[in-house]
Enzyme design. Structure first.
Site, short mmCIF file in Angstrom:
data_model
loop_
_atom_site.label_atom_id
_atom_site.label_comp_id
_atom_site.label_asym_id
_atom_site.label_seq_id
_atom_site.Cartn_x
_atom_site.Cartn_y
_atom_site.Cartn_z
N ASP A 1 0.84 -1.20 0.00
CA ASP A 1 0.00 0.00 0.00
C ASP A 1 0.87 1.24 0.00
OD1 ASP A 1 -2.22 -1.54 2.42
OD2 ASP A 1 -2.10 -1.70 0.22
N ASP B 1 -0.43 7.91 7.75
CA ASP B 1 -0.17 6.54 8.22
C ASP B 1 1.07 6.51 9.10
OD1 ASP B 1 -1.10 4.32 5.46
OD2 ASP B 1 -2.17 5.09 7.20
N GLU C 1 0.44 -2.69 11.56
CA GLU C 1 0.26 -2.97 10.14
C GLU C 1 1.33 -2.30 9.32
OE1 GLU C 1 -2.67 -1.06 7.74
OE2 GLU C 1 -3.02 -2.86 6.55
N GLU C 2 1.87 -1.20 9.81
CA GLU C 2 2.84 -0.42 9.03
C GLU C 2 4.26 -0.91 9.18
OE1 GLU C 2 -0.10 1.63 7.35
OE2 GLU C 2 2.02 1.62 6.82
N ASP D 1 -3.54 -1.44 14.12
CA ASP D 1 -3.56 -0.85 12.79
C ASP D 1 -3.72 0.65 13.04
OD1 ASP D 1 -5.56 -1.35 9.75
OD2 ASP D 1 -3.91 0.01 10.25
N LEU E 1 -3.82 3.50 11.37
CA LEU E 1 -4.77 4.34 10.64
C LEU E 1 -5.33 3.57 9.46
CD1 LEU E 1 -5.95 7.13 11.02
CD2 LEU E 1 -4.35 7.99 9.32
N ASP E 2 -6.41 2.81 9.76
CA ASP E 2 -7.01 1.97 8.72
C ASP E 2 -7.91 2.83 7.82
OD1 ASP E 2 -7.81 -0.89 7.77
OD2 ASP E 2 -9.64 0.29 7.94
N GLU F 1 -6.85 -6.45 12.83
CA GLU F 1 -8.11 -5.96 12.27
C GLU F 1 -9.24 -6.91 12.66
OE1 GLU F 1 -7.09 -5.57 8.07
OE2 GLU F 1 -6.50 -3.48 8.34
P1 P6P Z 1 -11.64 -2.80 -1.09
C1 P6P Z 1 -8.99 0.12 3.28
O1 P6P Z 1 -8.00 0.16 2.28
C2 P6P Z 1 -9.13 -1.33 3.74
O2 P6P Z 1 -7.94 -1.80 4.23
C3 P6P Z 1 -10.24 -1.44 4.76
O3 P6P Z 1 -10.33 -0.31 5.57
C4 P6P Z 1 -11.47 -1.64 3.92
O4 P6P Z 1 -12.47 -2.39 4.59
C5 P6P Z 1 -10.92 -2.42 2.72
O5 P6P Z 1 -9.53 -2.12 2.63
C6 P6P Z 1 -11.58 -2.02 1.44
O6 P6P Z 1 -11.05 -2.86 0.43
O7 P6P Z 1 -11.00 -3.98 -1.77
O8 P6P Z 1 -13.14 -2.95 -0.97
O9 P6P Z 1 -11.24 -1.47 -1.63
#
Ligand code: P6P
Length: 328
Positions: free
Chosen positions: A65, A71, A94-95, A116, A118-119, A275
């Protein structure tokens, strides 16, 4: 509770601590420290459009990512709030590719934090709600400093779990296994105030299913059928694409959130340890259910720090119905 009583997070944590006579206060201090980090992150998230903090840091994390500056900032804030306290023996984020040791100059404690920071951060520029997710375990390894062994624990061993959602307001929701409690940040005094005591997920609740249906053709026939049945029953689709935001709505309104495995992501996309497992603890403590398709997320024994899992979270009757369709 008497009308007008203001319960701060601090008071709530102290009252929760009294439920555990053997409590030393270390565990409570970890929750305080996470709340402090959340206030700092909230301030920057809410100012993101105003300061030159937006934009790519030009680096990529373990998952490929694009690491946005926020982040990195959130990850640093969590580390700096907790690394020196003597309450933790190891952290994971996560980072960060590997386990995060407590610096040698600081003492180690009996607890473990996975988070995580900053999800949903890919949504930063669009002003979509973001979140921090955290999971706390007890140290189980024998050495003085923590290790990967302390991090690779199944969700049912979590001592506490929760999240902060940075949205129209900033809310912290956590559980230690004695109910799920929500606090809303009052920025003018910098306090999280109890706004949602003893949260319970409605069941079946509103007819809402939350999944990225663009992947329909990649799903298993069982997954396709499960969604078809929900649509036939009049369910509406709500999908923000930010896990904490979609989860928070599901906890409040009921229904189901799904991130299934598919042909492109055979283990799903979302991460087990920081998560799925913490959110599973919250939803199950609130009377809901979690699943990876066949069993509770909390029963999954991790083998890798950043391993992925299919994820179903929601009202128990709905999760059970989807699970039955997947198994058929
Ligand atoms: P998609 C955001 O990038 C994330 O990690 C989560 O917060 C979110 O639920 C998911 O990915 C969204 O993924 O494939 O639907 O874009």
């Amino acid at each position: 509770m008497q009308e007008g009583t203001v319960i701060t997070l601090g008071r709530h944590i102290v009252e929760q601590e009294r439920l555990y006579p053997e409590a030393t206060g270390a565990f409570s201090n970890i929750l305080y420290d996470i709340a402090l980090a959340a206030k700092i992150i909230s301030r920057e998230v809410n100012r993101a459009g105003l300061v030159d903090i937006i934009g790519s840091a030009g680096k990529f994390n373990i998952h490929g990512d694009d690491v946005r500056k926020l982040d990195e900032f959130a990850n640093d804030v969590m580390f700096n709030a907790l690394d020196h306290t003597g309450n933790l023996c190891v952290m994971a984020s996560e980072e960060v590719d590997d386990p995060i040791p407590i610096p040698d100059e600081f003492p180690c404690g009996n607890y473990v934090l996975l988070h995580d920071p900053l999800d949903g951060s890919s949504n930063i520029d669009a002003n979509v709600s973001l979140g921090t997710i955290f999971s706390i375990h007890r140290k189980i390894s024998r050495g003085e400093r923590g290790s990967l062994e302390d991090l690779l624990q199944p969700g049912h061993r979590q001592l506490a779990a929760g999240y902060i959602v940075y949205g129209s307001s900033t809310m912290l929701v956590y559980t230690t296994g004695a109910g799920v409690h929500g606090f809303t940040l009052e920025p003018s005094i910098g306090e999280f105030l109890l706004s949602h005591p003893n949260m319970r997920i409605p069941d079946p609740g509103k007819k809402i299913y939350s999944v990225n249906e663009a992947y329909y053709k990649r799903w298993s026939p069982g997954q396709q059928k499960a969604v078809d049945v929900l649509k036939d029953e009049g369910y509406s689709l709500r999908y923000i694409g930010s896990l904490v935001a979609d989860f928070h709505r599901t906890l409040l309104y009921g229904g189901i959130f799904m991130y299934p495995a598919d042909k492109k992501s055979p283990k799903g996309k979302l991460r087990l340890l920081y998560e799925a497992a913490p959110l599973a603890m919250v939803i199950e403590e609130a009377g809901g259910a979690s699943s990876e398709g066949t069993r509770s997320i909390l029963q999954v024994g991790p083998s890798e720090l950043h391993q992925r899992t299919p994820l179903y979270l929601g009202s128990k009757s709905v999760v059970d119905k989807v699970e039955a369709t997947l198994k058929a």
